[in-house]
Write a protein that holds these residues in place. Structure first.
Motif, PDB file in Angstrom:
ATOM      1  N   UNK A  58       0.829  -1.197   0.000  1.00 62.70           N
ATOM      2  CA  UNK A  58       0.000   0.000   0.000  1.00 62.70           C
ATOM      3  C   UNK A  58       0.864   1.247   0.000  1.00 62.70           C
ATOM      4  N   UNK A  59       0.526   2.191  -0.858  1.00 63.27           N
ATOM      5  CA  UNK A  59       1.257   3.463  -0.944  1.00 63.27           C
ATOM      6  C   UNK A  59       0.639   4.442   0.045  1.00 63.27           C
ATOM      7  N   UNK A  60       1.459   5.014   0.888  1.00 63.23           N
ATOM      8  CA  UNK A  60       0.977   5.979   1.868  1.00 63.23           C
ATOM      9  C   UNK A  60       0.818   7.352   1.236  1.00 63.23           C
TER      10      UNK A  60
ATOM     11  N   UNK B 168      -7.467   4.289  -2.631  1.00 64.91           N
ATOM     12  CA  UNK B 168      -6.175   3.760  -2.185  1.00 64.91           C
ATOM     13  C   UNK B 168      -5.337   3.337  -3.389  1.00 64.91           C
ATOM     14  N   UNK B 169      -4.029   3.364  -3.216  1.00 59.41           N
ATOM     15  CA  UNK B 169      -3.095   2.973  -4.274  1.00 59.41           C
ATOM     16  C   UNK B 169      -2.162   1.890  -3.748  1.00 59.41           C
ATOM     17  N   UNK B 170      -1.960   0.857  -4.570  1.00 61.35           N
ATOM     18  CA  UNK B 170      -1.060  -0.239  -4.217  1.00 61.35           C
ATOM     19  C   UNK B 170      -0.042  -0.451  -5.330  1.00 61.35           C
ATOM     20  N   UNK B 171       1.144  -0.866  -4.927  1.00 59.81           N
ATOM     21  CA  UNK B 171       2.161  -1.259  -5.896  1.00 59.81           C
ATOM     22  C   UNK B 171       2.328  -2.770  -5.854  1.00 59.81           C
ATOM     23  N   UNK B 172       2.602  -3.342  -7.006  1.00 60.98           N
ATOM     24  CA  UNK B 172       2.731  -4.789  -7.143  1.00 60.98           C
ATOM     25  C   UNK B 172       4.194  -5.132  -7.405  1.00 60.98           C
TER      26      UNK B 172
ATOM     27  N   UNK C 202       6.169  -4.357 -10.553  1.00 58.83           N
ATOM     28  CA  UNK C 202       5.513  -4.964 -11.717  1.00 58.83           C
ATOM     29  C   UNK C 202       4.235  -4.237 -12.135  1.00 58.83           C
ATOM     30  N   UNK C 203       3.699  -3.364 -11.275  1.00 59.41           N
ATOM     31  CA  UNK C 203       2.479  -2.667 -11.637  1.00 59.41           C
ATOM     32  C   UNK C 203       1.913  -1.872 -10.477  1.00 59.41           C
ATOM     33  N   UNK C 204       0.830  -1.147 -10.749  1.00 52.63           N
ATOM     34  CA  UNK C 204       0.113  -0.395  -9.718  1.00 52.63           C
ATOM     35  C   UNK C 204      -1.387  -0.544  -9.951  1.00 52.63           C
TER      36      UNK C 204
ATOM     37  N   UNK D 193       9.233  -2.674 -20.430  1.00 55.77           N
ATOM     38  CA  UNK D 193       9.591  -2.065 -19.148  1.00 55.77           C
ATOM     39  C   UNK D 193       8.515  -1.148 -18.593  1.00 55.77           C
ATOM     40  N   UNK D 194       7.479  -0.890 -19.369  1.00 58.56           N
ATOM     41  CA  UNK D 194       6.385  -0.053 -18.886  1.00 58.56           C
ATOM     42  C   UNK D 194       5.435  -0.904 -18.063  1.00 58.56           C
ATOM     43  N   UNK D 195       5.196  -0.523 -16.815  1.00 61.11           N
ATOM     44  CA  UNK D 195       4.350  -1.331 -15.938  1.00 61.11           C
ATOM     45  C   UNK D 195       2.871  -1.027 -16.167  1.00 61.11           C
ATOM     46  N   UNK D 196       2.010  -2.032 -16.003  1.00 63.22           N
ATOM     47  CA  UNK D 196       0.568  -1.799 -16.125  1.00 63.22           C
ATOM     48  C   UNK D 196       0.024  -1.041 -14.915  1.00 63.22           C
ATOM     49  N   UNK D 197      -1.014  -0.261 -15.157  1.00 65.85           N
ATOM     50  CA  UNK D 197      -1.708   0.475 -14.099  1.00 65.85           C
ATOM     51  C   UNK D 197      -3.202   0.269 -14.308  1.00 65.85           C
TER      52      UNK D 197
END
Length: 681
Positions: free
Chosen positions: A392-394, A404-408, A415-417, A443-447
């Motif tokens: 989880x991104x603060x 809310x936002x999360x990074x994978x 690997x993504x957000x 190299x571009x991550x999915x969102x």
């Protein structure tokens, strides 16, 4: 030089030239960030949305000119280059449309929509560009094409097909008609959605009217002593229809719910169907359904009809028995042997039978499914299964304080957000979606974003999910991990075929049918008590109550969707209300349709996803079959999960879907597990 290219050059290069003079504005635009840096959505202004779009149009215009200048046609010079162009347009378009759906500022929503429509027109112009198409055909006729294999060959074939489906082979007069129709359809679809999402009807009830409704639900919607105002939205539908003991309350709610936006949207739907039919005929197809199905697994209307009708034949007898079961329950409860089952009774008497026969109270079960614990439990399962880690991104920069936002991560690598926008609010899109923002490639991550309209928390209790909502949460998050899994060469191949894409999220619903999985997070929000095993067992048994009727209701929608777009007669169009009656009569099971209601006026699928509904059941056949591998190897077996991720979730259209499924299964696919799951015995 062709006319459409001249228009493209004059309009879009002009925008590029004018915008390129505003480098200072570009540098401050929250959308224009380095690769894989998140957008500062909280800082977005209406002007930023327009400037971002204009910047994209300028860059795309420049790229198209460069592509056309290339003296030699190669895979890289046309197809890889066009994938870059499409990726830039799609990312910008996705951002614009996403803000139209979720932004709290009305001007940002309006700018999101108008700029999305501008980019949609740009895509149509590019996809019907004869000079680009000629270069593609030139490459396909060359020896180099025959050397291509796998995803690169698929990219060539699919991109050429997309141009052909955009009217590139039409003469100038017919092409202009195609473009005009496409624009008109887009505008009509937008107006339909706006009317649906802005509907603010409420049902006002007294103490008698709220009888049977849960106390917490009543408290939430109490506006004065003895007066309640229930909003007519998806988040209240299940509770009212399943628990209100007063038939008058259920009927009043049902009529309002199935008539949302009808005053405006019925005529819009008529126009949409008419114009889609005209577009299909310009393209040389007899119906819009036949045009739409070409790039899908079904490929043609005949196959889709056969699939639907075959299922209808399998569930009809169980559905008839279910009607008798529910009607008998109503007769017994009301002590009236002459009374008939009504459409607004179905959910209520199904609930009553589940309570009496299996001691299952769906509203009481909510206490075991608080949103926060369900999210954490779901994340734990998906992480272990797929080899992902969610962080989880603060204090993220988002469009609403609840988002809310999360990074994978995988093995420490980003690997993504994904964003989570879970609860309803005014002017937000009212349905449930896994929304793609950035497709990802190399190299571009999915969102992506999970857009939900789940039961809100109140002043006295957290968000408590129904079992149905929990199922939806697992389903929609399945779309999210599907998007997080793609890291192919080309963004154009990130999406699967429309009638397979639901299978990848439907599969994850099966984890909720395992007690060890469910009990790992299903705990009473007040006491911490784990969901009892006996309750779970009864819940599983109760799922068969009216299961045939439930499947038939889904098939009724499939039939409506297909009739609307495959049986349209421009000379004698059938009323969209009458179509419900006709289908009910042909099915011969129950009159689901209620006179003077108009469910088609607030049904998002026939608006934005026409000829799609059969795909839910088509996809489920594959989902149930693929789940058998997990049943064999273990529901938390990471090796199987990662294999599923790599072969199925990460595939998109890089590999033929049937081949991918058979590779995962180790055999040809079949429908045995799906038929068993219908509970027809």
């Amino acid at each position: 030089m062709k006319l459409n290219y001249v228009i493209f050059s004059v309009c879009f290069v002009a925008i590029f030239n004018s915008y390129s003079q505003s480098n200072e504005n570009i540098s401050k635009n929250p959308f224009l960030v380095d690769l894989n840096v998140p957008v500062m959505y909280a800082a977005v202004t209406p002007k930023d949305v327009t400037d971002y779009t204009n910047n994209t149009i300028g860059q795309v215009s420049k790229s198209i000119i460069e592509i056309k200048k290339q003296p030699t046609v190669t895979f890289s010079s046309i197809f890889e280059a066009m994938d870059v162009v499409k990726n830039k347009i799609n990312t910008t378009s996705n951002n614009c449309f996403m803000l139209y759906w979720v932004a709290t500022d009305s001007i940002i929503r309006a700018k999101g929509l108008s700029n999305y429509q501008l980019l949609d027109s740009l895509s149509t112009s590019i996809n019907s560009d004869k000079e680009l198409y000629s270069k593609m055909l030139s490459f396909k006729a060359s020896p180099s094409y025959n050397l291509l294999k796998g995803n690169r060959k698929n990219l060539v074939d699919d991109m050429i097909l997309s141009f052909e489906r955009s009217g590139v082979n039409l003469d100038e007069k017919e092409l202009q008609k195609f473009k005009n129709l496409s624009t008109a359809i887009s505008e009509l679809s937008t107006n339909y959605s706006n009317n649906m999402n802005s509907s603010k009807d409420v049902l006002t009830l007294d103490e008698k009217g709220v009888a049977g409704l849960p106390e917490g639900f009543k408290t939430n919607y109490k506006v004065a002593e003895g007066t309640y105002e229930i909003p007519i939205i998806n988040a209240t539908n299940e509770t009212v229809m399943g628990t209100a003991t007063e038939a008058a309350t259920r009927k009043a709610y049902f009529i309002k719910f199935t008539s949302r936006a009808a005053e405006k949207n019925l005529s819009i739907l008529d126009s949409l169907v008419k114009k889609r039919d005209e577009l299909a005929k310009i393209m040389g197809y007899p119906t819009y359904a036949s045009y739409s199905l070409v790039p899908r697994m079904a490929k043609d209307s005949k196959t889709a009809w056969s699939f639907i009708n075959n299922l209808v034949s399998k569930v009809t007898e169980k559905a008839k028995a279910d009607v008798i079961l529910l009607e008998n329950e109503k007769k017994t409860e009301l002590k009236n042997q002459n009374i008939k089952l009504e459409p607004w009774d179905i959910a209520f008497y199904k609930t009553q039978i589940q309570k009496k026969q299996f001691n299952v109270n769906n509203e009481d079960l909510r206490s075991y499914f608080p949103m926060t614990e369900c999210l954490n439990g779901m994340f734990t399962i998906y992480q272990k299964l797929l080899g992902f880690e969610f962080k989880k991104v603060q204090n993220p920069s988002v469009w609403h304080e609840e988002v809310e936002l999360y990074e994978v991560y995988e093995s420490g690598k980003l690997k993504g957000r994904f964003y989570m926008d879970l609860f309803p609010r005014p002017n937000k899109e009212t349905w449930f979606y896994g929304v793609n923002i950035v497709s990802g490639k190399g190299n571009e991550i999915p969102v992506s974003m999970l857009l939900g309209n789940f039961t809100r928390p109140t002043k006295t209790q957290p968000s408590l999910l129904s079992r149905k909502e929990l199922n939806t949460l697992f389903h929609e998050f399945g779309h999210i991990v599907n998007m997080m899994s793609y890291h192919g060469e080309y963004s154009s191949q990130s999406d699967s075929k429309a009638d397979f894409t639901e299978s990848m999220s439907q599969l994850f619903e099966n984890w909720l049918d395992d007690y060890a999985i469910l009990s790992s997070f299903a705990k009473h929000y007040k006491t911490g008590e784990v969901l009892p095993k006996a309750t779970f067992d009864n819940l599983q048994k109760a799922k068969k109550v009216a299961s045939g009727l439930g499947t038939l209701q889904s098939l009724q929608k499939c039939l409506y969707d297909m009739n609307l777009y495959d049986k349209y007669n421009a000379k004698a169009p059938v009323s969209s209300d009458q179509l419900w009656r006709t289908i009910d009569k042909e099915l011969g099971v129950f009159n689901f349709y209620v006179n003077n209601t108009h469910p088609q006026a607030s049904w998002i699928h026939i608006n934005t996803h026409p000829v799609y509904y059969y795909g839910y059941l088509w996809s489920e056949v594959y989902a149930k079959d693929m789940f058998t591998v997990f049943e064999k190897n273990g529901l938390t077996d990471t090796k199987t999960g990662i294999r599923y991720r790599n072969i199925i979730l990460a595939n998109g259209t890089q590999k033929d879907i049937i081949q991918a499924v058979e590779e995962f299964l180790g055999r040809p696919s079949n429908n045995k597990s799906y038929i068993k799951s219908l509970g027809l015995d």
